[in-house]
Design a protein around this motif. Structure first.
Motif, PDB file in Angstrom:
ATOM      1  N   ASN A  22       0.824  -1.211   0.000  1.00  0.00           N
ATOM      2  CA  ASN A  22       0.000   0.000   0.000  1.00  0.00           C
ATOM      3  C   ASN A  22       0.857   1.259   0.000  1.00  0.00           C
ATOM      4  O   ASN A  22       0.525   2.251  -0.662  1.00  0.00           O
ATOM      5  N   LEU A  23       1.961   1.234   0.730  1.00  0.00           N
ATOM      6  CA  LEU A  23       2.872   2.376   0.751  1.00  0.00           C
ATOM      7  C   LEU A  23       3.467   2.611  -0.634  1.00  0.00           C
ATOM      8  O   LEU A  23       3.530   3.745  -1.105  1.00  0.00           O
ATOM      9  N   LEU A  24       3.881   1.534  -1.300  1.00  0.00           N
ATOM     10  CA  LEU A  24       4.433   1.661  -2.650  1.00  0.00           C
ATOM     11  C   LEU A  24       3.396   2.196  -3.621  1.00  0.00           C
ATOM     12  O   LEU A  24       3.706   3.036  -4.489  1.00  0.00           O
ATOM     13  N   LEU A  25       2.167   1.736  -3.484  1.00  0.00           N
ATOM     14  CA  LEU A  25       1.089   2.259  -4.335  1.00  0.00           C
ATOM     15  C   LEU A  25       0.844   3.743  -4.075  1.00  0.00           C
ATOM     16  O   LEU A  25       0.643   4.529  -5.011  1.00  0.00           O
ATOM     17  N   ALA A  26       0.854   4.145  -2.821  1.00  0.00           N
ATOM     18  CA  ALA A  26       0.638   5.556  -2.473  1.00  0.00           C
ATOM     19  C   ALA A  26       1.768   6.422  -3.028  1.00  0.00           C
ATOM     20  O   ALA A  26       1.517   7.518  -3.547  1.00  0.00           O
ATOM     21  N   GLU A  27       3.003   5.941  -2.931  1.00  0.00           N
ATOM     22  CA  GLU A  27       4.138   6.699  -3.480  1.00  0.00           C
ATOM     23  C   GLU A  27       4.033   6.820  -4.993  1.00  0.00           C
ATOM     24  O   GLU A  27       4.306   7.879  -5.565  1.00  0.00           O
TER      25      GLU A  27
END
Length: 143
Positions: A22-27
């Motif tokens: 999810n963090l990678l998607l948000a970035e």
């Protein structure tokens, strides 16, 4: 370790993996949003460059058309009618996006100022524009 310990660790690992994903998607979304905003800025600058009104002169019919590519950049044309001639410029600034659009806007301003200041297009091209481009390039180098 007991079976419950394995299940607990497996659950924690899956949750951690989901959080990282999810963090990678948000970035990635944040980078895409920033790219869209930069493209919108460049498009506004470029549209300002291309919103010129071609001059009307009694001795010639002046027409121009631009066909933009997928990326916004620093390409533009301009036509300036002076008392004794018509000056046409076609400019292709290397690069895309906001930096190229800003350089193009500055170049268009230099060209107009020099032409209306009494300089001919052949006088302007090798002096002001090359000097501006070299100074700009030199100021952006890390050394």
């Amino acid at each position: 370790m007991t079976e419950i310990d394995h299940l607990l660790l497996d659950t924690i690992a899956r949750e951690a993996a989901a959080l990282v994903h999810n963090l990678l998607l948000a970035e990635a979304e944040q980078r895409a949003r920033a790219a869209r905003e930069e493209l919108a800025i460049a498009a506004r600058i470029h549209n300002g460059l291309m919103s010129i009104t071609l001059p009307q002169v009694p001795y010639a019919r002046i027409q121009a058309k631009t066909v933009p590519c997928l990326a916004i950049g620093g390409d533009f044309y301009d036509v300036v009618a002076l008392d004794d001639c018509v000056c046409a410029t076609i400019v292709d600034v290397s690069g895309k996006g906001v930096p190229a659009a800003i350089v193009a806007a500055i170049l268009q301003g230099i060209i107009h100022a020099q032409l209306h200041g009494g300089h001919s297009l052949p006088q302007i091209a090798p002096w002001s524009i090359d000097s501006f481009a070299c100074a700009t390039w030199a100021n952006t180098q890390p050394w």
